[in-house]
Design an enzyme around this catalytic site. Structure first.
Site, mmCIF file in Angstrom:
data_model
loop_
_atom_site.group_PDB
_atom_site.id
_atom_site.type_symbol
_atom_site.label_atom_id
_atom_site.label_comp_id
_atom_site.label_asym_id
_atom_site.label_seq_id
_atom_site.Cartn_x
_atom_site.Cartn_y
_atom_site.Cartn_z
ATOM 1 N N PHE A 192 -4.185 9.429 -20.598
ATOM 2 C CA PHE A 192 -3.882 8.019 -20.329
ATOM 3 C C PHE A 192 -2.857 7.467 -21.407
ATOM 4 C CE2 PHE A 192 -8.051 8.395 -18.279
ATOM 5 C CZ PHE A 192 -7.797 7.955 -17.095
ATOM 6 N N LEU A 193 -1.777 8.328 -21.765
ATOM 7 C CA LEU A 193 -0.844 7.947 -22.705
ATOM 8 C C LEU A 193 0.161 7.022 -22.466
ATOM 9 C CD1 LEU A 193 -0.546 11.598 -24.326
ATOM 10 C CD2 LEU A 193 -2.287 9.875 -24.878
ATOM 11 N N LYS A 218 -7.353 8.250 -12.792
ATOM 12 C CA LYS A 218 -5.892 8.512 -13.153
ATOM 13 C C LYS A 218 -4.895 7.789 -12.408
ATOM 14 C CE LYS A 218 -2.360 9.744 -15.689
ATOM 15 N NZ LYS A 218 -1.901 9.138 -16.754
ATOM 16 N N GLY A 226 11.420 -7.570 -14.373
ATOM 17 C CA GLY A 226 12.668 -6.913 -14.944
ATOM 18 C C GLY A 226 13.428 -6.007 -13.653
ATOM 19 N N GLY A 259 9.974 2.700 -14.406
ATOM 20 C CA GLY A 259 10.495 4.196 -13.981
ATOM 21 C C GLY A 259 9.636 5.071 -14.783
ATOM 22 N N CYS A 282 5.608 8.783 -14.682
ATOM 23 C CA CYS A 282 4.335 8.492 -14.216
ATOM 24 C C CYS A 282 4.222 7.637 -13.057
ATOM 25 C CB CYS A 282 3.329 8.021 -15.129
ATOM 26 S SG CYS A 282 3.151 9.382 -16.501
ATOM 27 N N LYS A 340 12.123 3.089 -20.816
ATOM 28 C CA LYS A 340 11.727 2.045 -21.727
ATOM 29 C C LYS A 340 11.878 2.399 -22.919
ATOM 30 C CE LYS A 340 7.091 2.676 -22.659
ATOM 31 N NZ LYS A 340 5.566 2.762 -22.807
#
Length: 452
Positions: free
Chosen positions: A155-156, A214, A263, A267, A270, A331
């Site tokens: 979960f990074l 997940k 926004g 992207g 994930c 990001k």
């Protein structure tokens, strides 16, 4: 503990580095010899804050090693992590060929019992497929070695992955019904003990629930983004300001402020892939995932939002114009351009005969790798240099470097003083008072668009 990690990409390298930092011995295995050789030289293949010193220090001190020798990796440890990519197939489903290949490799070389850990993001049921592969391979070897297959999803967040790994908010461990649950639980409690000191973050469950957890987490976050973009589009039409709306709903603790910034679309590696993969899984089992399909459709539309503004402003005539573009990564704090909104903007501008002068604090080499040398793309050394000779400015990524800017310089440098801001970086009234036309997302006082 000794741990082996197969697949030294984004997830695998971060996990390996953090495990070695707390004292575990980690063997990293990858088929890419060039990558492995560079890692041994201290060259890190991705940009992630804090990762480079972590890898270099632990390599120098002997707690992390890199190899292309799969047999060496298998025999190094009883705990084997699979952290290879699961790219989307043509139909949107996750491609498991690399996961299955590693499972077969482990079963081919193992000479003692193993715990095989799925760290890759995989569809529900993958743990069973991995077990079948291992079982078949062991049978072909006439081996009765025992093994367990565990789902331990990551979960990074890119840009804060090291911190997320060191201080996880939860550690999900999914076991199969016929595996030794007590042995697995003891192993993972020991493995993750350094990250689990203040309170117990480990949640044990069945493997299928872990796999779905997940996907559900990423799809929930993608849903919040698409919902907010939907609200921004409505606000634009009725003359409301989405920034006030964001503040108003975010103050509700049931909603919160995370992932409600409108926004030009999400992207990365994930969210797009996982929304598609869970949609495909749902369809396979006979369920129509209406919400997931809407989330994806809104995001695709949103990635074209800046081009709607640009076409409107220039009345469809942009051939021969030059656009300064700030932000190439999907990001901030990463050089990852996978599924980044800038791709849609740049490729649409090129299709209409425009040229681009782009700047990003970290993703310039990645842009060069993806697009090569083009006469209609110039990678500039600074954000100010990108403005020189440009007709307009387009912002695709909310880097901190772009927040505090000299708006007068932008006005004086651009041929047409106009900003198309896909991340709502500035206060519209302040920009407009300087005589700059300012198109952003869902701020009704500053934009006016045709029916979408």
């Amino acid at each position: 503990m000794n741990v082996t990690v197969f697949g030294i990409g984004y997830v695998g390298l971060v996990q390996a580095a953090v495990l070695s930092e707390v004292g575990h011995n980690v063997c990293c295995v990858d088929v890419d010899k060039v990558k492995i050789d560079k890692l041994k030289q201290g060259v890190i293949p991705i940009f992630e804050p804090g990762l480079t010193p972590l890898v270099k220090t632990n390599y120098d001190e002997g707690r992390i090693r890199f190899t292309c020798n799969a047999e060496e990796g298998v025999n190094f440890a009883n705990v084997q992590f699979i952290a290879v990519g699961t790219p989307p197939d043509e139909d949107g489903s996750a491609d498991l060929q690399y996961v299955i290949a590693v499972a077969k490799t482990i079963a081919t070389h193992m000479d003692s019992p193993k715990i095989i850990v799925n760290k890759s993001t995989v569809p529900v049921g993958t743990a069973d497929k991995v077990a079948e592969t291992i079982n078949d391979t062991l049978r072909s070897r006439h081996s009765d070695l025992s093994y367990s297959v565990v789902s331990n999803p990551e979960f990074l967040k890119e840009g804060s992955a090291v911190a997320d790994c060191i201080r996880p908010d939860r550690i999900i461990v999914g076991t199969r019904f016929n595996d030794n649950k007590l042995q697995i639980q003891d192993t993972f409690k020991e493995l993750y003990a350094p990250f689990n000191r203040n309170h117990d973050r480990i949640i044990f469950m069945d493997a299928r629930s872990a796999e779905l957890t997940k996907y559900a987490a990423n799809c929930m976050l993608a849903t919040k983004i698409s919902f907010m973009n939907e609200m921004a589009n409505i606000a634009e039409k009725i003359g409301a300001d989405i920034e006030y709306v964001r503040q108003g709903i975010g103050s509700d603790e049931r909603i919160g402020y995370h992932f409600i910034y409108p926004g030009c679309g999400y992207g990365g590696s994930c969210f797009p892939k996982d929304v598609q993969a869970l949609s495909k899984t749902s369809e396979i089992v006979g369920y129509k995932p209406q919400l997931l399909q809407a989330v994806e459709a809104i995001n695709k539309h949103q990635k074209n939002k800046l081009m709607i503004y640009i076409n409107q402003y220039f009345k469809g005539d942009i051939s021969g114009k030059t656009f300064a573009l700030w932000g190439l990564s999907f990001k901030p704090k990463t050089d990852d351009m996978r599924e980044a909104p800038c791709h849609v903007v740049m490729e649409s501008l090129w299709a209409k005969g425009a040229s681009i002068q782009a700047f990003d604090p970290e993703a310039m080499e990645e842009a060069q790798r993806i697009y090569g040398n083009r006469t209609n793309l110039t990678l500039m050394g600074t954000k100010e240099a990108a403005l020189s000779g440009a007709d307009a400015l387009v912002i695709c990524t909310e880097w901190q470097n772009f927040r505090a800017v000299n708006l007068n310089l932008i006005k004086d440098t651009l041929i047409s003083p106009v900003i198309f801001d896909g991340r709502n970086m500035y206060e519209p009234n302040k920009v407009k008072k300087l005589g700059i036309d300012y198109y952003c997302i869902g701020r009704g006082l500053s934009i006016s668009t045709p029916q979408i």
